[in-house]
Design a protein around this motif. Structure first.
Motif, short mmCIF file in Angstrom:
data_model
loop_
_atom_site.label_atom_id
_atom_site.label_comp_id
_atom_site.label_asym_id
_atom_site.label_seq_id
_atom_site.Cartn_x
_atom_site.Cartn_y
_atom_site.Cartn_z
N GLY A 140 0.84 -1.18 0.00
CA GLY A 140 0.00 0.00 0.00
C GLY A 140 0.88 1.23 0.00
O GLY A 140 2.02 1.19 0.47
N ALA A 141 0.38 2.34 -0.52
CA ALA A 141 1.16 3.58 -0.59
C ALA A 141 0.52 4.63 0.30
O ALA A 141 -0.72 4.74 0.37
CB ALA A 141 1.22 4.08 -2.04
N TYR A 142 1.38 5.42 0.97
CA TYR A 142 0.82 6.49 1.80
C TYR A 142 1.47 7.84 1.50
O TYR A 142 2.60 7.91 1.04
CB TYR A 142 0.91 6.14 3.28
CG TYR A 142 2.27 6.22 3.94
CD1 TYR A 142 2.71 7.40 4.54
CD2 TYR A 142 3.11 5.10 4.02
CE1 TYR A 142 3.94 7.47 5.18
CE2 TYR A 142 4.33 5.15 4.67
CZ TYR A 142 4.74 6.35 5.25
OH TYR A 142 5.96 6.41 5.88
N HIS A 143 0.69 8.88 1.80
CA HIS A 143 1.15 10.26 1.59
C HIS A 143 1.29 10.95 2.93
O HIS A 143 0.37 10.94 3.75
CB HIS A 143 0.12 11.03 0.75
CG HIS A 143 0.41 12.51 0.67
ND1 HIS A 143 1.39 13.03 -0.14
CD2 HIS A 143 -0.16 13.57 1.33
CE1 HIS A 143 1.41 14.36 -0.01
NE2 HIS A 143 0.49 14.70 0.89
N TYR A 144 2.46 11.56 3.17
CA TYR A 144 2.67 12.35 4.39
C TYR A 144 2.15 13.76 4.14
O TYR A 144 2.68 14.50 3.33
CB TYR A 144 4.16 12.39 4.75
CG TYR A 144 4.44 13.12 6.04
CD1 TYR A 144 4.33 12.48 7.27
CD2 TYR A 144 4.79 14.48 6.03
CE1 TYR A 144 4.58 13.15 8.45
CE2 TYR A 144 5.04 15.16 7.21
CZ TYR A 144 4.93 14.49 8.41
OH TYR A 144 5.16 15.16 9.59
N TYR A 145 1.09 14.12 4.86
CA TYR A 145 0.37 15.37 4.63
C TYR A 145 1.01 16.51 5.43
O TYR A 145 1.24 16.40 6.64
CB TYR A 145 -1.09 15.22 5.05
CG TYR A 145 -1.98 16.37 4.66
CD1 TYR A 145 -2.61 16.40 3.43
CD2 TYR A 145 -2.22 17.42 5.55
CE1 TYR A 145 -3.44 17.45 3.07
CE2 TYR A 145 -3.06 18.48 5.21
CZ TYR A 145 -3.67 18.49 3.96
OH TYR A 145 -4.50 19.52 3.62
N LEU A 148 -3.33 -2.33 -1.49
CA LEU A 148 -4.19 -1.77 -0.45
C LEU A 148 -4.66 -0.37 -0.85
O LEU A 148 -4.04 0.28 -1.70
CB LEU A 148 -3.42 -1.70 0.87
CG LEU A 148 -3.13 -3.06 1.52
CD1 LEU A 148 -2.05 -2.92 2.60
CD2 LEU A 148 -4.40 -3.66 2.10
N PRO A 149 -5.76 0.12 -0.27
CA PRO A 149 -6.23 1.47 -0.56
C PRO A 149 -5.19 2.52 -0.20
O PRO A 149 -4.33 2.28 0.65
CB PRO A 149 -7.47 1.61 0.33
CG PRO A 149 -7.91 0.21 0.61
CD PRO A 149 -6.66 -0.61 0.66
N PRO A 150 -5.22 3.69 -0.83
CA PRO A 150 -4.26 4.76 -0.50
C PRO A 150 -4.46 5.23 0.93
O PRO A 150 -5.55 5.14 1.49
CB PRO A 150 -4.60 5.86 -1.51
CG PRO A 150 -5.98 5.56 -1.96
CD PRO A 150 -6.16 4.08 -1.89
N VAL A 151 -3.37 5.75 1.51
CA VAL A 151 -3.40 6.19 2.91
C VAL A 151 -2.98 7.64 3.02
O VAL A 151 -2.00 8.07 2.40
CB VAL A 151 -2.47 5.32 3.79
CG1 VAL A 151 -2.42 5.84 5.22
CG2 VAL A 151 -2.94 3.86 3.78
N LEU A 152 -3.71 8.41 3.83
CA LEU A 152 -3.35 9.78 4.17
C LEU A 152 -2.76 9.78 5.58
O LEU A 152 -3.43 9.41 6.54
CB LEU A 152 -4.59 10.68 4.12
CG LEU A 152 -4.37 12.13 4.57
CD1 LEU A 152 -3.37 12.83 3.68
CD2 LEU A 152 -5.69 12.89 4.59
#
Length: 287
Positions: free
Chosen positions: A147-152, A176-180
């Motif tokens: 899964g990939a995530y973005h650091y906000y 996996l769904p994207p993660v914030l």
């Protein structure tokens, strides 16, 4: 004649007194300097362990203390894993783990298989993670659910951040769904505007991928700012406290430690528990 003799005697006495005064002054200064040198050496010797640690030359005592802290952390990790036997276990990584040897990434504590990995893809509006492409490819080759995530970044434009993530990450079937990932509070805007920005990111990303994103945050942040207004999203919660030994029923994932040792990865690694088994984890992946 007598006056001259007396005068000469007085002059000689005065000269001797001056010389004696100068000698005493020098002796006093040298004594003070020697005392200060001795004091510095003594203090240095007394605090040699602390000074060695400060300058990164660690003494045996410091090394032993670090080893003990690591041992306690490992004991706690093993205890948590034992209580969640049957649940799916995974990790999350970023460029901070350096170059990972993915073919060795298989278990934790040489017992519990690792099924999934969340990989940092982007940071803010302008920076892809330096190891994302390598990690994204390596995880798939290692047959891990990824899964990939973005650091906000709260103080940057939310739509620009969403666009960076979308242009960087291509999701495939089985991912996996994207993660914030939201951890910080804004410095130059209100909490209301922060929440508005988060919603814009989530909606933009969901519209692009056709799947609802997951939100990652700390438990306190979740309770104080997100629990009510974002209740229609699933959460991945970080909590490393010793009193917490089991995943909350409302959490989709639980990041229970940031100090695990994993084969193929140098340094500490975050470990996560999915609130279900492997089959249930596969059920939430992108179709």
């Amino acid at each position: 004649m007598r006056k001259k003799v007396v005068s000469k005697r007085t002059s000689v006495v005065r000269k001797r007194q001056r010389k004696k005064g100068v000698f005493s002054g020098k002796l006093l200064r040298y004594s003070i300097i020697l005392f200060l040198i001795a004091l510095i050496i003594g203090v240095g010797f007394h605090y040699q362990n602390g000074l060695a640690y400060y300058f990164s030359f660690k003494s045996n005592r410091v090394i032993k203390a670090e080893s003990e802290a690591k041992r306690i952390s490992d004991v706690r990790n093993f205890q948590v894993l034992e209580k969640h036997e049957g649940k799916s276990i995974g990790i999350d990584v970023s460029e901070y783990q350096g170059k990972i040897s993915w073919s060795y990434v298989d278990t934790i504590e040489k017992k519990y298989p690792l099924h999934f990995v969340f990989i940092r893809a982007t940071v803010g509006k302008d920076r892809p993670d330096r190891q994302f492409e390598r990690n994204w490819r390596g995880a798939k080759e290692n047959k891990m659910i990824r899964g990939a995530y973005h650091y906000y970044r709260p103080n940057e434009n939310s739509l620009e951040q969403a666009e960076l993530f979308i242009t960087t990450v291509t999701l495939e079937k089985g991912d996996l769904p994207p993660v914030l990932d939201i951890e910080k509070l804004p410095k130059n805007q209100s909490i209301a505007n922060l929440k508005l920005g988060l919603k814009r990111w989530l909606q933009t990303v969901e519209s692009h991928y056709g799947v609802k994103p997951i939100i990652y945050t700390g438990e306190r942040y979740y309770d104080d700012f997100l629990k009510e207004e974002f209740s229609d999203y699933l959460f991945w919660i970080a909590n490393y406290n010793f009193y917490r030994e089991e995943i909350d029923s409302n959490w989709l994932f639980w990041q229970f430690t940031e100090k695990a040792s994993i084969p193929g990865i140098k340094g500490n690694v975050d470990v996560n528990i999915y609130n279900g088994d492997l089959q249930q984890l596969q059920f939430i992946t992108v179709e």
